[in-house]
Motif scaffolding. Structure first.
Motif, short mmCIF file in Angstrom:
data_model
loop_
_atom_site.label_atom_id
_atom_site.label_comp_id
_atom_site.label_asym_id
_atom_site.label_seq_id
_atom_site.Cartn_x
_atom_site.Cartn_y
_atom_site.Cartn_z
N ALA A 1 0.40 -1.28 0.29
CA ALA A 1 -0.06 -0.08 -0.33
C ALA A 1 0.82 1.10 -0.04
N HIS A 2 0.50 2.47 -0.48
CA HIS A 2 1.73 3.57 -1.09
C HIS A 2 1.63 4.19 0.53
N LEU A 3 0.67 3.92 1.78
CA LEU A 3 0.80 4.58 2.99
C LEU A 3 1.23 3.84 3.34
N GLN A 4 2.07 2.88 3.29
CA GLN A 4 3.15 2.20 4.25
C GLN A 4 4.24 1.94 3.92
N THR A 5 4.79 2.71 2.79
CA THR A 5 6.00 3.37 2.40
C THR A 5 6.10 4.55 3.27
N GLN A 6 5.43 5.27 3.41
CA GLN A 6 5.92 6.71 4.15
C GLN A 6 6.28 6.40 5.72
N THR A 7 6.19 5.14 6.45
CA THR A 7 6.17 4.78 7.35
C THR A 7 7.25 4.19 7.87
N GLY A 8 7.38 3.45 7.25
CA GLY A 8 9.55 2.62 6.87
C GLY A 8 8.80 1.40 7.42
N ILE A 9 10.42 0.61 7.91
CA ILE A 9 9.84 -0.75 8.45
C ILE A 9 11.35 -0.92 9.72
N ASP A 10 10.29 -1.43 10.83
CA ASP A 10 10.90 -1.35 11.82
C ASP A 10 11.85 -2.72 11.71
N PRO A 11 13.66 -2.74 11.87
CA PRO A 11 14.54 -4.01 12.09
C PRO A 11 14.70 -4.93 12.37
N ALA A 12 13.98 -4.71 13.30
CA ALA A 12 13.89 -5.59 14.61
C ALA A 12 12.78 -6.51 13.93
N LYS B 1 22.58 -1.14 2.84
CA LYS B 1 22.48 -0.19 2.68
C LYS B 1 22.98 0.97 1.56
N LEU B 2 23.31 1.89 1.56
CA LEU B 2 24.08 2.31 0.18
C LEU B 2 25.04 3.09 0.79
N GLN B 3 26.26 2.97 0.21
CA GLN B 3 27.46 3.68 0.23
C GLN B 3 27.94 4.73 -0.20
N VAL B 4 28.00 6.01 0.03
CA VAL B 4 28.84 7.27 -1.30
C VAL B 4 30.06 6.70 -1.47
N LEU B 5 30.29 6.63 -2.21
CA LEU B 5 31.42 5.85 -3.48
C LEU B 5 32.49 7.24 -3.83
N SER B 6 32.16 8.81 -4.08
CA SER B 6 32.23 9.77 -5.38
C SER B 6 32.04 10.92 -4.63
N GLY B 7 32.88 11.83 -4.48
CA GLY B 7 31.58 13.43 -4.65
C GLY B 7 32.20 13.46 -2.88
N ALA B 8 31.84 14.77 -2.16
CA ALA B 8 32.08 15.38 -1.27
C ALA B 8 31.06 14.12 0.15
N PHE B 9 30.87 13.54 -0.07
CA PHE B 9 30.14 12.58 0.96
C PHE B 9 30.84 11.16 1.32
N ALA B 10 32.04 10.78 -0.07
CA ALA B 10 32.52 9.24 0.11
C ALA B 10 32.76 8.88 0.92
N GLY B 11 32.11 7.54 1.44
CA GLY B 11 31.81 7.28 3.08
C GLY B 11 31.00 6.86 3.62
N ARG B 12 29.81 8.67 3.17
CA ARG B 12 28.80 8.20 3.77
C ARG B 12 27.57 6.88 3.94
N GLU B 13 26.96 6.66 4.57
CA GLU B 13 26.14 5.81 4.80
C GLU B 13 24.33 5.90 5.16
N LEU B 14 23.82 5.28 4.50
CA LEU B 14 22.49 5.37 4.54
C LEU B 14 21.47 3.68 4.56
N GLU B 15 21.33 3.29 5.81
CA GLU B 15 20.59 1.85 5.82
C GLU B 15 18.70 1.86 5.19
N LEU B 16 18.85 0.74 4.33
CA LEU B 16 17.72 0.68 3.28
C LEU B 16 16.43 0.58 3.97
N THR B 17 16.37 1.33 5.44
CA THR B 17 14.85 0.99 6.66
C THR B 17 13.55 0.86 5.80
#
Length: 285
Positions: A179-190, A200-216
């Motif tokens: 459901a579309h509304l479900q995409t706004q709430t996120g998922i509890d990893p537990a 996760k995504l990890q930035v490989l280039s540019g000023a933010f290289a090394g930064r990470e974003l968990e896809l929760t």
């Protein structure tokens, strides 16, 4: 202070505070970081710390040294880099990287809910649903079995016993839409399904290289509006990236150097995503 976190199969084995200038990694007891495994060379790798920078070097090891899935000889370490040596992993953590920089990356690349086009996101979700359903329908194991399966008459000709009636085909697996509304709430990893680990995504280039974003979240929208925007959906069958919009028609995000086109593309571990001029590595936890 920078740290190394040693793990095997996602289980943390040891942590090392990097207070010295040189750290050797290898199988022999005289190493600063000892990994007692046949896949690791006696003196496998070296890390040199110079002021606030750390540099990794492979010491002509037998099986090589990898950073974020890529074979290296020398590499300037960034916060969040994952070093693979044999079957073990060493995560490089630099505490000098402050949280405000991470927040700045998320403000720059992660598009908030209020700025998202609901119609475009619904279209992206439908594309991901179609790709997931197609993946289930084209099960390679079932296809391979069908290629070698004999019909009842052929089987009877090869065997004196009467041919058995064919078993009814199993019903296709039903893919439940999100459901579309479900995409706004996120998922509890537990409470996430154990069959699909969080990625996760990890930035490989540019000023933010090394930064990470968990896809929760069930759906994460990334990019720069008016330039290039994509959505990554988290489904039971895996993670899918879908093109949402771009400033130029036909300007699609790249995965491993290839445009994804208008259809959803399933992501696999160590894929490299290029979006709005930024390269990011996709890593399954």
């Amino acid at each position: 202070m920078a740290r190394l976190i040693l793990s095997l199969d996602n289980q943390v084995l040891a942590e090392y505070n990097m207070t010295k200038e040189r750290y050797t990694i290898g199988r022999l007891p005289d190493n600063d970081v000892r990994i007692d495994n046949p896949a690791v060379s006696g003196h496998h790798s070296l890390i040199i710390n110079i002021l606030n920078d750390s540099f990794l070097e492979d010491l002509n090891s037998t099986n090589g040294t990898y950073v974020n899935g890529k074979l290296i000889k020398k590499h300037a370490l960034q916060h969040g880099d994952v070093i693979t040596i044999g079957h073990h992993q060493l995560r490089f953590s630099d505490q000098q990287t402050n949280e405000s920089e991470q927040d700045e990356f998320e403000k720059t690349m992660v598009i908030p809910t209020g700025q998202q086009n609901a119609e475009q996101l619904a279209k992206a979700e439908r594309a991901a649903e179609a790709a997931a359903a197609a993946a289930v329908a084209s099960d390679p194991v079932e296809d391979a079995a069908a290629a070698v399966r004999l019909d009842p008459e052929e089987a009877a000709a090869l065997d004196d016993t009467p041919a058995a009636a064919p078993e009814p085909a199993p019903e296709p697996k039903k893919v439940e839409p999100v459901a579309h509304l479900q995409t706004q709430t996120g998922i509890d990893p537990a409470s996430a399904p154990s069959a699909l680990p969080l990625a996760k995504l990890q930035v490989l280039s540019g000023a933010f290289a090394g930064r990470e974003l968990e896809l929760t979240k069930a759906l994460t929208t990334l990019g720069r509006p008016g330039v290039q925007v994509a959505a990554i959906t988290r489904r039971a069958e895996g993670y899918y990236i879908v093109h949402v919009e771009s400033g130029e028609e036909g300007d699609y995000p790249l995965v491993n150097g290839q445009p994804i086109g208008a259809q959803a593309r399933k992501l696999t571990d160590n894929d490299v995503v290029q979006l709005a001029g930024v390269k990011m590595g996709f890593f399954a936890s």
